[in-house]
Design a protein around this motif. Structure first.
Motif, PDB file in Angstrom:
ATOM      1  N   SER A  86       1.176  -1.163   0.153  1.00 46.37           N
ATOM      2  CA  SER A  86      -0.022   0.066  -0.377  1.00 46.37           C
ATOM      3  C   SER A  86       0.536   1.376  -0.279  1.00 46.37           C
ATOM      4  O   SER A  86       1.774   1.043   0.880  1.00 46.37           O
ATOM      5  CB  SER A  86      -0.960   0.204   1.394  1.00 46.37           C
ATOM      6  OG  SER A  86      -1.370   1.288   1.433  1.00 46.37           O
ATOM      7  N   LEU A  87       0.242   2.331  -0.509  1.00 49.54           N
ATOM      8  CA  LEU A  87       1.527   3.790  -0.885  1.00 49.54           C
ATOM      9  C   LEU A  87       0.277   4.932  -0.397  1.00 49.54           C
ATOM     10  O   LEU A  87      -0.983   4.414  -0.374  1.00 49.54           O
ATOM     11  CB  LEU A  87       1.348   3.287  -2.228  1.00 49.54           C
ATOM     12  CG  LEU A  87       2.624   3.390  -3.130  1.00 49.54           C
ATOM     13  CD1 LEU A  87       2.933   3.288  -3.999  1.00 49.54           C
ATOM     14  CD2 LEU A  87       3.902   3.007  -2.187  1.00 49.54           C
ATOM     15  N   ALA A  88       0.783   5.915   0.160  1.00 51.25           N
ATOM     16  CA  ALA A  88       0.342   7.385   0.204  1.00 51.25           C
ATOM     17  C   ALA A  88       0.852   8.298   0.183  1.00 51.25           C
ATOM     18  O   ALA A  88       2.223   8.485   0.701  1.00 51.25           O
ATOM     19  CB  ALA A  88      -0.335   6.676   1.783  1.00 51.25           C
ATOM     20  N   TRP A  89       0.760   9.228  -0.314  1.00 54.48           N
ATOM     21  CA  TRP A  89       1.563  10.140  -0.134  1.00 54.48           C
ATOM     22  C   TRP A  89       0.523  11.303   0.955  1.00 54.48           C
ATOM     23  O   TRP A  89      -0.487  11.230   1.394  1.00 54.48           O
ATOM     24  CB  TRP A  89       0.501  10.857  -1.660  1.00 54.48           C
ATOM     25  CG  TRP A  89       1.353  10.406  -2.908  1.00 54.48           C
ATOM     26  CD1 TRP A  89       0.888   9.503  -3.469  1.00 54.48           C
ATOM     27  CD2 TRP A  89       2.228  10.782  -3.425  1.00 54.48           C
ATOM     28  NE1 TRP A  89       1.900   9.155  -4.303  1.00 54.48           N
ATOM     29  CE2 TRP A  89       2.281   9.771  -5.057  1.00 54.48           C
ATOM     30  CE3 TRP A  89       3.541  12.201  -3.071  1.00 54.48           C
ATOM     31  CZ2 TRP A  89       4.181  10.146  -5.605  1.00 54.48           C
ATOM     32  CZ3 TRP A  89       4.704  11.756  -4.893  1.00 54.48           C
ATOM     33  CH2 TRP A  89       4.804  10.976  -5.279  1.00 54.48           C
ATOM     34  N   ALA A 110       1.726  -8.886   8.880  1.00 54.46           N
ATOM     35  CA  ALA A 110       2.126  -7.809   7.142  1.00 54.46           C
ATOM     36  C   ALA A 110       1.330  -7.050   7.406  1.00 54.46           C
ATOM     37  O   ALA A 110      -0.308  -7.557   7.655  1.00 54.46           O
ATOM     38  CB  ALA A 110       1.978  -8.712   5.794  1.00 54.46           C
ATOM     39  N   ILE A 111       1.580  -6.226   6.814  1.00 58.67           N
ATOM     40  CA  ILE A 111       0.832  -4.835   6.249  1.00 58.67           C
ATOM     41  C   ILE A 111      -0.579  -4.877   5.200  1.00 58.67           C
ATOM     42  O   ILE A 111       0.087  -4.813   4.403  1.00 58.67           O
ATOM     43  CB  ILE A 111       1.049  -3.373   6.889  1.00 58.67           C
ATOM     44  CG1 ILE A 111       2.216  -3.348   7.993  1.00 58.67           C
ATOM     45  CG2 ILE A 111       0.499  -2.633   6.330  1.00 58.67           C
ATOM     46  CD1 ILE A 111       2.944  -1.975   8.224  1.00 58.67           C
ATOM     47  N   ASN A 112      -1.998  -5.093   5.191  1.00 57.90           N
ATOM     48  CA  ASN A 112      -2.269  -4.353   4.167  1.00 57.90           C
ATOM     49  C   ASN A 112      -3.006  -3.146   3.581  1.00 57.90           C
ATOM     50  O   ASN A 112      -2.829  -2.987   1.875  1.00 57.90           O
ATOM     51  CB  ASN A 112      -4.022  -5.203   4.035  1.00 57.90           C
ATOM     52  CG  ASN A 112      -4.011  -6.916   3.740  1.00 57.90           C
ATOM     53  OD1 ASN A 112      -2.875  -7.535   3.778  1.00 57.90           O
ATOM     54  ND2 ASN A 112      -4.170  -7.256   5.410  1.00 57.90           N
ATOM     55  N   ALA A 113      -2.673  -2.706   4.054  1.00 54.91           N
ATOM     56  CA  ALA A 113      -3.116  -0.914   3.699  1.00 54.91           C
ATOM     57  C   ALA A 113      -2.789   0.218   4.674  1.00 54.91           C
ATOM     58  O   ALA A 113      -2.525  -0.519   5.624  1.00 54.91           O
ATOM     59  CB  ALA A 113      -4.459  -1.146   3.740  1.00 54.91           C
ATOM     60  N   ILE A 114      -2.639   1.141   4.144  1.00 55.95           N
ATOM     61  CA  ILE A 114      -2.458   2.409   4.586  1.00 55.95           C
ATOM     62  C   ILE A 114      -2.748   3.787   4.296  1.00 55.95           C
ATOM     63  O   ILE A 114      -3.488   3.477   3.805  1.00 55.95           O
ATOM     64  CB  ILE A 114      -0.721   3.077   4.912  1.00 55.95           C
ATOM     65  CG1 ILE A 114      -0.373   3.489   3.644  1.00 55.95           C
ATOM     66  CG2 ILE A 114      -0.116   1.553   5.548  1.00 55.95           C
ATOM     67  CD1 ILE A 114       0.986   3.239   3.484  1.00 55.95           C
ATOM     68  N   ALA A 115      -2.879   4.477   5.587  1.00 56.59           N
ATOM     69  CA  ALA A 115      -4.146   6.059   5.073  1.00 56.59           C
ATOM     70  C   ALA A 115      -3.328   7.132   5.966  1.00 56.59           C
ATOM     71  O   ALA A 115      -3.057   6.643   6.808  1.00 56.59           O
ATOM     72  CB  ALA A 115      -5.470   5.909   5.308  1.00 56.59           C
ATOM     73  N   ILE A 116      -3.892   8.325   5.390  1.00 56.15           N
ATOM     74  CA  ILE A 116      -2.951   9.225   5.703  1.00 56.15           C
ATOM     75  C   ILE A 116      -3.732  10.278   6.069  1.00 56.15           C
ATOM     76  O   ILE A 116      -4.967  10.257   5.368  1.00 56.15           O
ATOM     77  CB  ILE A 116      -1.880   9.579   4.962  1.00 56.15           C
ATOM     78  CG1 ILE A 116      -0.526   9.281   5.032  1.00 56.15           C
ATOM     79  CG2 ILE A 116      -1.596  11.328   5.569  1.00 56.15           C
ATOM     80  CD1 ILE A 116       0.675  10.008   4.325  1.00 56.15           C
ATOM     81  N   HIS A 117      -3.626  10.346   7.567  1.00 53.36           N
ATOM     82  CA  HIS A 117      -5.140  11.670   7.891  1.00 53.36           C
ATOM     83  C   HIS A 117      -5.064  13.162   7.235  1.00 53.36           C
ATOM     84  O   HIS A 117      -4.057  12.894   6.214  1.00 53.36           O
ATOM     85  CB  HIS A 117      -4.079  12.266   9.132  1.00 53.36           C
ATOM     86  CG  HIS A 117      -5.732  13.256  10.008  1.00 53.36           C
ATOM     87  ND1 HIS A 117      -5.394  14.096   9.955  1.00 53.36           N
ATOM     88  CD2 HIS A 117      -6.827  12.363  10.941  1.00 53.36           C
ATOM     89  CE1 HIS A 117      -7.071  15.069  10.742  1.00 53.36           C
ATOM     90  NE2 HIS A 117      -7.485  13.320  11.480  1.00 53.36           N
ATOM     91  N   PRO A 118      -5.973  13.850   7.008  1.00 55.97           N
ATOM     92  CA  PRO A 118      -5.984  15.007   5.771  1.00 55.97           C
ATOM     93  C   PRO A 118      -5.073  15.459   6.390  1.00 55.97           C
ATOM     94  O   PRO A 118      -5.342  16.341   5.549  1.00 55.97           O
ATOM     95  CB  PRO A 118      -7.634  15.059   6.410  1.00 55.97           C
ATOM     96  CG  PRO A 118      -8.250  13.907   6.711  1.00 55.97           C
ATOM     97  CD  PRO A 118      -7.495  13.184   7.291  1.00 55.97           C
ATOM     98  N   THR A 119      -4.584  15.397   8.305  1.00 55.00           N
ATOM     99  CA  THR A 119      -3.522  17.197   7.749  1.00 55.00           C
ATOM    100  C   THR A 119      -2.001  16.882   7.902  1.00 55.00           C
ATOM    101  O   THR A 119      -1.718  17.559   7.402  1.00 55.00           O
ATOM    102  CB  THR A 119      -3.997  16.861   9.427  1.00 55.00           C
ATOM    103  OG1 THR A 119      -3.681  16.097  10.366  1.00 55.00           O
ATOM    104  CG2 THR A 119      -5.439  18.433   9.672  1.00 55.00           C
ATOM    105  N   GLY A 120      -2.122  15.089   7.733  1.00 50.76           N
ATOM    106  CA  GLY A 120      -0.867  15.047   7.258  1.00 50.76           C
ATOM    107  C   GLY A 120       0.219  14.672   8.445  1.00 50.76           C
ATOM    108  O   GLY A 120       0.723  14.320   8.410  1.00 50.76           O
ATOM    109  N   THR A 121      -0.795  14.440  10.059  1.00 52.57           N
ATOM    110  CA  THR A 121       0.007  14.343  11.081  1.00 52.57           C
ATOM    111  C   THR A 121      -0.005  13.155  11.371  1.00 52.57           C
ATOM    112  O   THR A 121       0.443  12.538  12.054  1.00 52.57           O
ATOM    113  CB  THR A 121      -0.618  15.348  11.663  1.00 52.57           C
ATOM    114  OG1 THR A 121      -1.965  14.897  12.167  1.00 52.57           O
ATOM    115  CG2 THR A 121      -0.493  16.692  11.857  1.00 52.57           C
ATOM    116  N   LEU A 122      -0.954  12.202  11.095  1.00 49.00           N
ATOM    117  CA  LEU A 122      -1.325  11.148  11.639  1.00 49.00           C
ATOM    118  C   LEU A 122      -1.789   9.611  10.205  1.00 49.00           C
ATOM    119  O   LEU A 122      -1.687  10.372   9.456  1.00 49.00           O
ATOM    120  CB  LEU A 122      -2.624  10.471  12.018  1.00 49.00           C
ATOM    121  CG  LEU A 122      -3.213  11.769  13.587  1.00 49.00           C
ATOM    122  CD1 LEU A 122      -4.198  11.835  14.027  1.00 49.00           C
ATOM    123  CD2 LEU A 122      -2.016  11.256  14.341  1.00 49.00           C
ATOM    124  N   VAL A 123      -0.911   8.654  10.271  1.00 46.73           N
ATOM    125  CA  VAL A 123      -1.184   7.527   9.759  1.00 46.73           C
ATOM    126  C   VAL A 123      -1.455   6.183  10.735  1.00 46.73           C
ATOM    127  O   VAL A 123      -1.436   6.066  11.127  1.00 46.73           O
ATOM    128  CB  VAL A 123       0.245   6.938   9.145  1.00 46.73           C
ATOM    129  CG1 VAL A 123       0.533   5.760   8.809  1.00 46.73           C
ATOM    130  CG2 VAL A 123       0.470   7.869   8.686  1.00 46.73           C
TER     131      VAL A 123
END
Length: 719
Positions: free
Chosen positions: A193-196, A232-245
């Motif tokens: 999983s990727l997240a910007w 194993a990690i299946n998915a990641i997501a970044i908080h709208p503020t960019g401070t949390l994952v």
């Protein structure tokens, strides 16, 4: 770090799918979400009610990939057969028939930020691009040469990241120019999983048991891998503020990470392997799921300062000694734990051990300069009265906010509170005002909460200094604020409780009560009663039950001075004799005593009350000759008593002014149960002389008055 306690109870679950849910996406309208499942369907949900708005059918196999365009107008889904279907974002109706996009399962889909292109990735080693107007393939596919796991456009749309089993490939989607390949990954970090980051400065990869981070300006890896998951990690997501994952793993856990120091701050536990995770648009909730055929919703305690640990819990409950002990144990276990030193500095500042607080803050900074380190130093310096040095510490702290507007604002709010506590009231309030002008859309509720709380503190200071009119103004501004329109505001801003011990849960009730008392002591009884009514209308049933005794006592204080018509100068005075004299001469003393003013102020208030009454003369016509029938006993009200004392013409029969020396008057009151202090009585020297002009006007109806020592020729009410 203190041991984190996994949360096992979500605030809500969404249940309707018949088989495992594979992905979730939220709409920008904040009202809806979409899920896809092995039951070959999609479900469109109402996030407020939890109701399924539409069951979307059309796939012939498991639906494993899902995306919503940035404007919410298009939904795209991909299945195990390699087929894609586009759906209308509002109605949920299909826009296309199933499109055979790949020869193998579609594992990931993503829209370009402008919504004109849909990218699809498959286990057949390719990435393809589709026009969202014609739904024809656009340009040539990217041949990755190995199985693709995830694709993600950067928020700017200028880059596309492709995670394969061996590396991460970076392209410019417009020209298909290859920009970089991030290689040398450990086999255990196979990308899933990727997240910007929202500002495109970082790219994160979740794979294996850890999370990796890259600087997009150099494509160099940042720091070490984030450790915590046991599978194993299946998915990641970044908080709208960019401070949390957030990360979802086969170990049954969703972890919430703080990006600034890569620390886990919360764990949410599922009953089986978690497969997907996403944040709500406002960042206040996490949506995740496993093989249970449902999606769980969790509350995000968006802490920017302290972790959600046992030490944090102790700070919230006020058990500061326990918090200190827990943090000390962490420091003993790891002498280089800069976060624990900073956390303990916060605790010591709340315990008013400011030397220890400053010492811990400096140790934290010496180990590793950080946001929380300089914040702890600023708070400790303000506590010691070193305001100039504190300002410098807060300024340096701003270098560690990653230019995130929400974090910057929260830092400045903490600075304002610390300055306020150091008696820099004007500077603190001006800082909050400037923040509102500079960043009106950045968490405005946080600003209003802080401003309202500080205004209440100004009201309390004025109240304690007997400036009751000023206090009432501050309390009125606070209760009229919409900062506490939500009953859960104390949960959203727990950091303020952790750092400063603020009681946000009961602030509204406390402010209403103080407002009522301020109006009463200011002598504005109308406003006091209206304030009480406003309070009872504003608070919920639980709060009403908790303050029932207080409310009854307050109304008892007000009722003798109010009428049903104009709420003032009309109610019966308890214990008043028919002749107009008080059988309980300590009534006013008790009323003011229970309200809490200082002794030296009570006589002045009664004096002002007497003066106000003397300024209400009414010229009445001469009454008819007295009847010969025996007098009828009537109840004497406060208003009629005042009129008898001050407004009746002299030729009407009035009770004589008794010539009793002051000392005897005091003995008389003591015998009736009045307090012995002379502060509760109006002495001759306390009575203000009448305006000469007023005396001149009254001379035609004046008669002979007693000119003895007692009263000095003035009417008074003291015995």
């Amino acid at each position: 770090m203190s041991q984190l306690i996994p949360s096992t109870t979500p605030i809500r679950t969404f249940e309707d799918h018949e088989r495992a849910v594979n992905a979730v996406a939220v709409f920008p309208d904040k009202r809806r979400m979409i899920t896809c499942s092995d039951d070959k369907t999609l479900r469109l949900w109402d996030l407020e009610t939890g109701v399924v708005l539409k069951k979307m059918e059309g796939h012939n196999n498991w639906v494993q990939a899902l995306a919503v365009s940035r404007d919410g107008q298009i939904i795209a889904s991909g299945d195990y057969n390699g087929e894609v279907i586009a759906w209308h974002g509002e109605t949920g109706e299909s826009i296309t028939q199933p499109i055979k996009a790949h020869s193998s399962r579609i594992i990931s889909v993503d829209f370009s930020p402008d919504g004109t292109v849909l990218a699809t990735a498959s286990w057949n080693d390719t990435v393809k691009f589709w026009s969202t107007k014609t739904w024809q393939m656009q340009g040539e596919p990217i041949e990755c040469g190995i199985r693709v796991n995830c694709i993600r456009y950067s928020p700017s749309g200028q880059l596309l990241a492709i995670a394969t089993r061996h590396d991460i490939q970076i392209y410019k989607p417009g020209t298909m120019e290859h920009v970089a390949s991030l290689t040398g990954l450990n086999p255990s970090n196979i990308g899933a999983s990727l997240a910007w980051m929202p500002n495109c400065t970082r790219l994160l990869l979740g794979g294996g048991k850890s999370i990796l981070e890259w600087d997009t300006s150099t494509w160099e890896q940042v720091g070490h891998s984030w450790k915590g998951h046991t599978n194993a990690i299946n998915a990641i997501a970044i908080h709208p503020t960019g401070t949390l994952v957030a990360s979802a793993s086969i170990d049954n856990h969703v972890r919430l990470w703080r990006l600034s120091d890569q620390q886990t701050i919360a764990i949410f536990q599922h009953s089986s392997a978690t497969k997907y995770v996403a944040f709500s648009v406002d960042g206040r909730h996490i949506l995740s799921g496993d093989d249970d055929n449902l999606t769980s919703e969790w509350a995000v305690q968006h802490s920017k300062i302290l972790d959600i640990t046992t030490a944090r819990d102790a700070c919230l409950t006020g058990d500061l000694s326990i918090a200190e002990e827990l943090l000390t144990q962490e420091i003993h276990a790891n002498a280089d734990d800069f976060t624990s030193y900073a956390h303990r500095s916060f605790v010591m500042a709340r315990k008013h051990n400011l030397d220890h607080a400053l010492e811990d803050a400096i140790k934290s900074i010496n180990i590793k300069p950080s946001l929380i380190g300089f914040i702890s130093k600023g708070i400790a310096l303000c506590g010691k009265g070193h305001v100039r040095e504190a300002r410098v510490a807060f300024d340096v702290a701003s270098m560690f906010t990653n230019q995130n507007s929400e974090t910057n604002q929260f830092l400045l709010l903490i600075k304002a509170i610390a300055l306020f506590n150091a008696d820099q009231h004007e500077e603190a309030m001006l800082l909050i005002k400037d923040l509102a002008a500079a960043c009106p859309n950045v968490d405005p509720v946080a600003r209003r909460v802080v401003e309202t709380y500080l205004r209440v503190q100004l009201g309390i200071k004025a109240f304690d200094s007997a400036h009751h009119d000023e206090a009432a103004n501050h309390f009125t501004a606070a209760v009229n604020s919409d900062a506490f329109s939500s009953n859960d505001i104390h949960l959203a801003y727990q950091d303020l409780t952790v750092l400063f011990g603020w009681d946000l849960k009961y602030l509204l009730l406390t402010t209403h009560q103080k407002r009522c008392q301020a109006f009463l002591l200011a002598g504005t009884l109308d406003e006091a009663l209206e304030a009480h009514k406003s309070m009872m209308d504003a608070i919920d049933e639980t709060a009403k039950a908790s303050c029932l005794n207080w409310s009854n006592e307050f109304k008892e204080k007000c009722s003798p001075l109010a009428t049903h018509n104009d709420r003032i100068l009309g109610a019966e005075i308890p214990g008043q004799d028919d002749d107009g004299y008080d059988a309980e001469p300590n009534f006013f003393y008790e009323m003011y005593q229970s309200s809490g003013p200082r002794l030296q102020q009570r006589a002045g208030r009664l004096k002002r009350l007497g003066l106000a009454m003397t300024r209400m003369p009414q010229s009445l016509p001469a009454p008819a000759p007295p009847a010969t029938s025996p007098p009828v006993a009537t109840t004497t009200t406060f208003k009629t008593h005042i009129r008898r004392l001050f407004t009746l013409p002299l030729h009407h029969a009035t009770p004589p002014v008794v010539d009793v020396p002051f000392a005897q008057g005091r003995q008389r009151n003591a015998a009736a149960g009045a307090p012995g202090s002379e502060h509760s009585l109006i002495r001759d020297e306390d009575a203000l002389p009448e305006d000469p002009n007023t005396q001149q006007q009254h001379q035609p109806v004046a008669g002979q008055v007693d000119t003895g020592e007692h009263g000095g020729g003035l009417s008074c009410c003291c015995c």
